[in-house]
Motif scaffolding. Sequence first.
Motif, PDB file in Angstrom:
ATOM      1  N   GLN A  20      13.270  33.529  43.144  1.00 32.35           N
ATOM      2  CA  GLN A  20      13.801  33.795  44.484  1.00 32.35           C
ATOM      3  C   GLN A  20      12.831  34.562  45.366  1.00 32.35           C
ATOM      4  O   GLN A  20      13.217  35.135  46.375  1.00 32.35           O
ATOM      5  CB  GLN A  20      15.137  34.558  44.387  1.00 32.35           C
ATOM      6  CG  GLN A  20      16.267  33.744  43.775  1.00 32.35           C
ATOM      7  CD  GLN A  20      16.865  32.744  44.748  1.00 32.35           C
ATOM      8  OE1 GLN A  20      16.308  32.465  45.799  1.00 32.35           O
ATOM      9  NE2 GLN A  20      18.004  32.166  44.379  1.00 32.35           N
ATOM     10  N   HIS A  56      16.640  35.171  39.811  1.00 27.23           N
ATOM     11  CA  HIS A  56      18.102  35.220  39.779  1.00 27.23           C
ATOM     12  C   HIS A  56      18.569  34.613  38.456  1.00 27.23           C
ATOM     13  O   HIS A  56      18.256  33.456  38.164  1.00 27.23           O
ATOM     14  CB  HIS A  56      18.624  34.411  40.979  1.00 27.23           C
ATOM     15  CG  HIS A  56      20.094  34.504  41.189  1.00 27.23           C
ATOM     16  ND1 HIS A  56      20.777  33.615  41.971  1.00 27.23           N
ATOM     17  CD2 HIS A  56      21.024  35.378  40.734  1.00 27.23           C
ATOM     18  CE1 HIS A  56      22.069  33.940  41.983  1.00 27.23           C
ATOM     19  NE2 HIS A  56      22.229  34.994  41.247  1.00 27.23           N
ATOM     20  N   VAL A  58      20.708  32.852  37.264  1.00 29.45           N
ATOM     21  CA  VAL A  58      21.785  32.018  37.780  1.00 29.45           C
ATOM     22  C   VAL A  58      22.494  31.272  36.652  1.00 29.45           C
ATOM     23  O   VAL A  58      23.689  30.977  36.742  1.00 29.45           O
ATOM     24  CB  VAL A  58      21.225  31.078  38.877  1.00 29.45           C
ATOM     25  CG1 VAL A  58      20.350  29.993  38.282  1.00 29.45           C
ATOM     26  CG2 VAL A  58      22.316  30.490  39.729  1.00 29.45           C
ATOM     27  N   ARG A  62      24.173  36.007  36.405  1.00 28.35           N
ATOM     28  CA  ARG A  62      24.122  35.890  37.857  1.00 28.35           C
ATOM     29  C   ARG A  62      23.604  37.148  38.553  1.00 28.35           C
ATOM     30  O   ARG A  62      23.783  37.327  39.752  1.00 28.35           O
ATOM     31  CB  ARG A  62      25.490  35.497  38.454  1.00 28.35           C
ATOM     32  CG  ARG A  62      25.968  34.126  38.042  1.00 28.35           C
ATOM     33  CD  ARG A  62      26.987  33.564  39.007  1.00 28.35           C
ATOM     34  NE  ARG A  62      26.423  33.367  40.316  1.00 28.35           N
ATOM     35  CZ  ARG A  62      25.854  32.225  40.736  1.00 28.35           C
ATOM     36  NH1 ARG A  62      25.795  31.187  39.927  1.00 28.35           N
ATOM     37  NH2 ARG A  62      25.355  32.122  41.947  1.00 28.35           N
ATOM     38  N   GLN A  63      22.917  38.000  37.800  1.00 26.52           N
ATOM     39  CA  GLN A  63      22.335  39.174  38.436  1.00 26.52           C
ATOM     40  C   GLN A  63      20.929  38.841  38.946  1.00 26.52           C
ATOM     41  O   GLN A  63      20.224  38.008  38.379  1.00 26.52           O
ATOM     42  CB  GLN A  63      22.235  40.331  37.417  1.00 26.52           C
ATOM     43  CG  GLN A  63      23.581  40.821  36.918  1.00 26.52           C
ATOM     44  CD  GLN A  63      24.421  41.443  38.023  1.00 26.52           C
ATOM     45  OE1 GLN A  63      23.963  42.320  38.750  1.00 26.52           O
ATOM     46  NE2 GLN A  63      25.651  40.983  38.162  1.00 26.52           N
ATOM     47  N   TRP A  64      20.557  39.515  40.032  1.00 26.90           N
ATOM     48  CA  TRP A  64      19.202  39.397  40.551  1.00 26.90           C
ATOM     49  C   TRP A  64      18.322  40.373  39.770  1.00 26.90           C
ATOM     50  O   TRP A  64      18.597  41.570  39.735  1.00 26.90           O
ATOM     51  CB  TRP A  64      19.158  39.687  42.044  1.00 26.90           C
ATOM     52  CG  TRP A  64      19.677  38.531  42.859  1.00 26.90           C
ATOM     53  CD1 TRP A  64      20.935  38.003  42.772  1.00 26.90           C
ATOM     54  CD2 TRP A  64      18.963  37.759  43.815  1.00 26.90           C
ATOM     55  NE1 TRP A  64      21.039  36.933  43.637  1.00 26.90           N
ATOM     56  CE2 TRP A  64      19.848  36.763  44.300  1.00 26.90           C
ATOM     57  CE3 TRP A  64      17.672  37.802  44.328  1.00 26.90           C
ATOM     58  CZ2 TRP A  64      19.466  35.832  45.262  1.00 26.90           C
ATOM     59  CZ3 TRP A  64      17.297  36.874  45.298  1.00 26.90           C
ATOM     60  CH2 TRP A  64      18.188  35.898  45.750  1.00 26.90           C
ATOM     61  N   PRO A  82      17.842  45.628  40.563  1.00 30.26           N
ATOM     62  CA  PRO A  82      17.420  45.789  41.961  1.00 30.26           C
ATOM     63  C   PRO A  82      17.159  47.249  42.340  1.00 30.26           C
ATOM     64  O   PRO A  82      16.329  47.515  43.209  1.00 30.26           O
ATOM     65  CB  PRO A  82      18.608  45.218  42.745  1.00 30.26           C
ATOM     66  CG  PRO A  82      19.212  44.205  41.839  1.00 30.26           C
ATOM     67  CD  PRO A  82      19.049  44.771  40.453  1.00 30.26           C
TER      68      PRO A  82
ATOM     69  N   LEU B 730      26.913  30.929  46.925  1.00 32.50           N
ATOM     70  CA  LEU B 730      27.207  31.928  45.894  1.00 32.50           C
ATOM     71  C   LEU B 730      25.964  32.763  45.574  1.00 32.50           C
ATOM     72  O   LEU B 730      26.042  33.987  45.427  1.00 32.50           O
ATOM     73  CB  LEU B 730      27.741  31.238  44.629  1.00 32.50           C
ATOM     74  CG  LEU B 730      28.390  32.172  43.620  1.00 32.50           C
ATOM     75  CD1 LEU B 730      29.665  32.795  44.171  1.00 32.50           C
ATOM     76  CD2 LEU B 730      28.690  31.438  42.317  1.00 32.50           C
ATOM     77  N   SER B 731      24.792  32.123  45.494  1.00 34.55           N
ATOM     78  CA  SER B 731      23.551  32.865  45.244  1.00 34.55           C
ATOM     79  C   SER B 731      23.265  33.840  46.390  1.00 34.55           C
ATOM     80  O   SER B 731      22.836  34.972  46.172  1.00 34.55           O
ATOM     81  CB  SER B 731      22.374  31.893  45.097  1.00 34.55           C
ATOM     82  OG  SER B 731      22.479  31.180  43.897  1.00 34.55           O
ATOM     83  N   ASP B 734      25.488  36.733  45.952  1.00 32.40           N
ATOM     84  CA  ASP B 734      24.977  37.588  44.873  1.00 32.40           C
ATOM     85  C   ASP B 734      23.886  38.513  45.413  1.00 32.40           C
ATOM     86  O   ASP B 734      23.862  39.708  45.141  1.00 32.40           O
ATOM     87  CB  ASP B 734      24.375  36.726  43.747  1.00 32.40           C
ATOM     88  CG  ASP B 734      25.438  36.064  42.875  1.00 32.40           C
ATOM     89  OD1 ASP B 734      26.566  36.600  42.826  1.00 32.40           O
ATOM     90  OD2 ASP B 734      25.134  35.033  42.252  1.00 32.40           O
ATOM     91  N   TYR B 735      22.970  37.914  46.189  1.00 33.66           N
ATOM     92  CA  TYR B 735      21.858  38.690  46.743  1.00 33.66           C
ATOM     93  C   TYR B 735      22.383  39.789  47.660  1.00 33.66           C
ATOM     94  O   TYR B 735      21.985  40.952  47.556  1.00 33.66           O
ATOM     95  CB  TYR B 735      20.912  37.754  47.495  1.00 33.66           C
ATOM     96  CG  TYR B 735      19.801  38.442  48.229  1.00 33.66           C
ATOM     97  CD1 TYR B 735      18.731  39.010  47.534  1.00 33.66           C
ATOM     98  CD2 TYR B 735      19.797  38.524  49.621  1.00 33.66           C
ATOM     99  CE1 TYR B 735      17.702  39.651  48.207  1.00 33.66           C
ATOM    100  CE2 TYR B 735      18.772  39.164  50.307  1.00 33.66           C
ATOM    101  CZ  TYR B 735      17.724  39.721  49.597  1.00 33.66           C
ATOM    102  OH  TYR B 735      16.714  40.360  50.266  1.00 33.66           O
ATOM    103  N   GLN B 738      24.309  42.484  45.539  1.00 32.57           N
ATOM    104  CA  GLN B 738      23.557  43.245  44.541  1.00 32.57           C
ATOM    105  C   GLN B 738      22.346  43.954  45.126  1.00 32.57           C
ATOM    106  O   GLN B 738      21.974  45.040  44.693  1.00 32.57           O
ATOM    107  CB  GLN B 738      23.081  42.309  43.419  1.00 32.57           C
ATOM    108  CG  GLN B 738      24.202  41.695  42.604  1.00 32.57           C
ATOM    109  CD  GLN B 738      23.690  40.569  41.712  1.00 32.57           C
ATOM    110  OE1 GLN B 738      22.531  40.553  41.313  1.00 32.57           O
ATOM    111  NE2 GLN B 738      24.544  39.623  41.414  1.00 32.57           N
TER     112      GLN B 738
END
Lengths: 95, 993
Positions: A20, A56, A58, A62-64, A82, B730-731, B734-735, B738
């Motif tokens: 990302q 990500h 994904v 689903r955490q960055w 993060p 959804l991504s 999430d960004y 978070q």
Amino acid sequence: MHRIDCPWCGVRDESEFQYQGDATVSRPKFKASEEAFFRYAYVRENPRGWHTEWWHHVGGCRQWVKVVRNTLTHEIHVTGTPADKLAHPRKVKSP
Amino acid sequence: MSSQSNRLTKGGHINRANPLTFSFDNKIYQGFEGDTLASALLANGVRLMGRSFKYHRARGVLTAGSEEPNALVELRQGARREPNTRATMIELFDGLAATSQNRFPSLSFDFMSVNQLFGRFLVAGFYYKTFMWPSSFWESFYEKIIRRSAGLGRAAVESDPDQYDHSHGHCDVLVVGAGPAGLAAALSAGRSGARVILVEENPWLGGALNLQNDRIDDMPATQWIEAVSKELNALENVRVMSRTVLFGYYDGNVMGALERVNDHVAPPYSDQPRQRLWTIRAKEIVIAAGAHERPIVFDNNDKPGVMLSSAVRTYVDRFGVAPGKTVAIITNNDDAYLTAFQLHAAGIEVPVIADARVNPGDLVEKARELGIRVETDCLPHEAQGYLGVTNLLLQRSDGSLIEKIACDCIAVSGGYSPNVHLVSQSGVRPVWDEKILGFIPDTPIRAERSAGACKGTYDLAGCLGEGHEAGLAAAKAAGIAVAKSAVAPQAGPQPQSSIVAVWRSPGKGKAFVDFQNDVTAADIDLAHREGMVSIEHSKRYTTLGMATDQGKTSNVNGLALLARARGEDIPTVGTTRYRPPYSPVAIGAFAGHERGVHFQPTRLTAMHRAHERLGAVFVEVGQWLRPRYYPINDKETMTQAIWREADMVRKTVGMCDVSTLGKIEVFGPDAAEFLNRLYINGFAKLPVGKARYGLMLREDGHVFDDGTTSRLAEDHYFMTTTTANAAGVLSHMDYCAQVVWPELDVAFCSATEQWCGVAVAGPRARDVLTAAFDGAIDMSNEVLAFMGVKEFTWNGATARIFRISFSGELAFEVNVPWGYGEAMWESIYAAGKDFDLIPYGTEALGVLRIEKGHVAGNELDGRTTAQDMGLGRMMSSKKPYIGLPLSQREGMADEMRPRLVGLKPVDTKNRLRGGAHLVDDKNNATHETSLGWVTSVGDSPAIGSWIGLAYLKDGPNRHGERIFAVYPLKDEVVEVEICDPVFFDAKGERLHG
Ligand SMILES: [Zn+2]
């Protein structure tokens, strides 16, 4: 063919993650100038060597995940959440 | 059937008790189990195996291994026909059928060998030069000639009937190659307890060990190999993979490998894959990849019968085959003497050893004792013969001729090139070693080490010792405790070999450097004269080393010749970088099982079977299959069905599966604030039990997605997204949650496949649903007004009903848990019988929303703003949101941007087409004069003609004007009238019904 140490899930295969981009830019506050938002949306460094970037998770939690990766050797130095401030290694490995 | 005229009476690691029948160019031959196609053809006296790439010169086998550039054949027939297969790597099986390639009409008489006469047109860089000539020349003459003559085998035209598998391997130590060094490494690492994978491309272990003459640990080589193999197989922590080639070295110390699971048997295969692609991740790697012998460049050095010395030795030693009756030897080092001795011991005549060295050393005496003539300071001048070697002409280094030697095989050794392909792929630059005249690996970058011939160590004892040490070092580096007492396998000492450089034996004829791509010594000189001074340029201009053999036998000779032309030494010229794949890998192996319908998952909604029963025609929407339309019988066309479905929704009622919409449940005290920041319009003040249409932007100010979001409780929202953007939204969330606003107390998750939905639309929608749910929910205007949301219980499950409308009719969307979907569809469908209900698909859905001017995927193309869509008024001025700052840029709200309009054909019989461009002057339709484009079209029952949505410059100010929609693909020009994008029921009265 990375394996990425997700802070929540542990070491996982690269295929579970989505790259990302640059994690060194952070979103300006809403009140910031148009110029600040322009830089945030469009301007990126293209470093040779160590870089902090977003992966990500994904296909997992689903955490960055913040990842310090060498764009030259693909080596991953460290990963974090993060909120983590991740330092680059002092000595840059050359190929 | 021909007899095996060149099969030796004894020797070889073949099973003479199991004869195998095979064919080459439709002629039937016999070989033995353990043969390769190349060894079996040689055993039958077949020297001519192919024609060369450019000049169609007669070619025979050069090597006995995977580096083979010449003996490329088409293997198998029909759908399994595989071109450019190396005869040296094909294990013989009963019924094998191979044909020669790149020849016309036959191998022994090839019409295209006249290309040799046109040779001056096909020199280095001929592709570039030929393209420079007048194009009429190219089309009428050169393309035909070159297409016919260049290129190698023919690929099968049918789809591949075989299965390919993918596998992953993990180990502490990966050992590349099972020659003496690799076996020693696998033993020492394996004995220390490390998890070892040993990979060998041949079906046998032992590499270049000489089965008849080498001795290790006081055992003959065959016995030692057997003992090692037994021990390795008994170790649970060791896996031996033969018939497997490592083709690529990737980051993370990952290697790609191709296992030829079933290539050595006649198809059809059992229920196993033909090949298996491996991704092997190793903590440490030992590369013991051996070395490739290289030829000497001399005139006509490509005649069938000219072979590498080591290959000649291998055919005698391993296969019990005499590559010729009379074998002359050319060398610049000691190695070829071993070939001479082996030939002599097998009773094959060796008329001469021509040694380029002036003082070769002790082996000369040994040869002479055996009665073999040795000429020193002696070079090849020319190989002679028509379809194969009959004579060898010898000369001194000063160019003076010596004599003509009659022979049918010439064994050549120009020294060895360590196999640095994989290590070079890892980023290590090979360095020149003047002592061995070869490149060896520099300091490792990755967790790898080289051992044996691939780092320039050629004596057996040295290879065993290095392999042993490398195995221990690798195990230790992988964190395994290693015993100090471990002892390496032992072999007797060998004398140090000397080597003298012979890059081009003097001559003026065609002397080949790269056999597979037909690159001669003269080509390299020419390329240099034309300015290709860098090795990377020379390589591309001459195509040296760019064939599928990756220049394994040609690279060092090629760059030595370039160095000579430049008047510099080899280290200054340097080497090109090797890249994967080391050996060709079939596309099928990369694809594995992921082809056809298995390329990606197919997502079906919970009501899919109901659609099938109704005869729906499906359309792929991303991974989803959605009903496109429901023809009532075989005769109804798609156009008719769509028109009928759209018409019925407005007249009575229709039902549509809307389960594919992205759905996200959002919870938490800050859910309202979170959504307020995502959408351009406000959601904080949305009352519980109400839905609202929302639009979100990307950070750059362009529209990202839209959808209806409902508030189910103070701290609980239910979002929907478009089908296409469900994952992306959804991504993005999430960004935001978070990374951007971690302080917001909000949680959310996808519920796309938890809730399935049906939209019921039309004047009778309420009647149908009341009957379907048997009064479980009151849908009156008083209880469930437009944009109202209610939960109710149906058959014990929680259901949600939303009074929202995409079609502009009185409409409801009902969501139930996924598993209830089919039952709900059937209930509604059954209840609809009394109300003329029809099911409608995505096409009618599209027509209905175009009639209402609702934007969808075609309009949300990532380049448009909310203002462009006519939705600028939704942009809240009371709160900030994602995309607001950059949406304020001057150009983003420019009235002259293409903005949303409706279009109607002036002649109502005309149809419109999506993608057509809009111009004022139909006679001047160019990219520059285009004023916009048509995004969506439909044949509207309600309007009685085709209608369309379009983006048009300054569009909203041009309603009522006439312009032209041009569609050059079909050569259509349609005059259209610009109108409001809402064609039907502009006041929105119907949805309040
Ligand atoms: Zn994770």
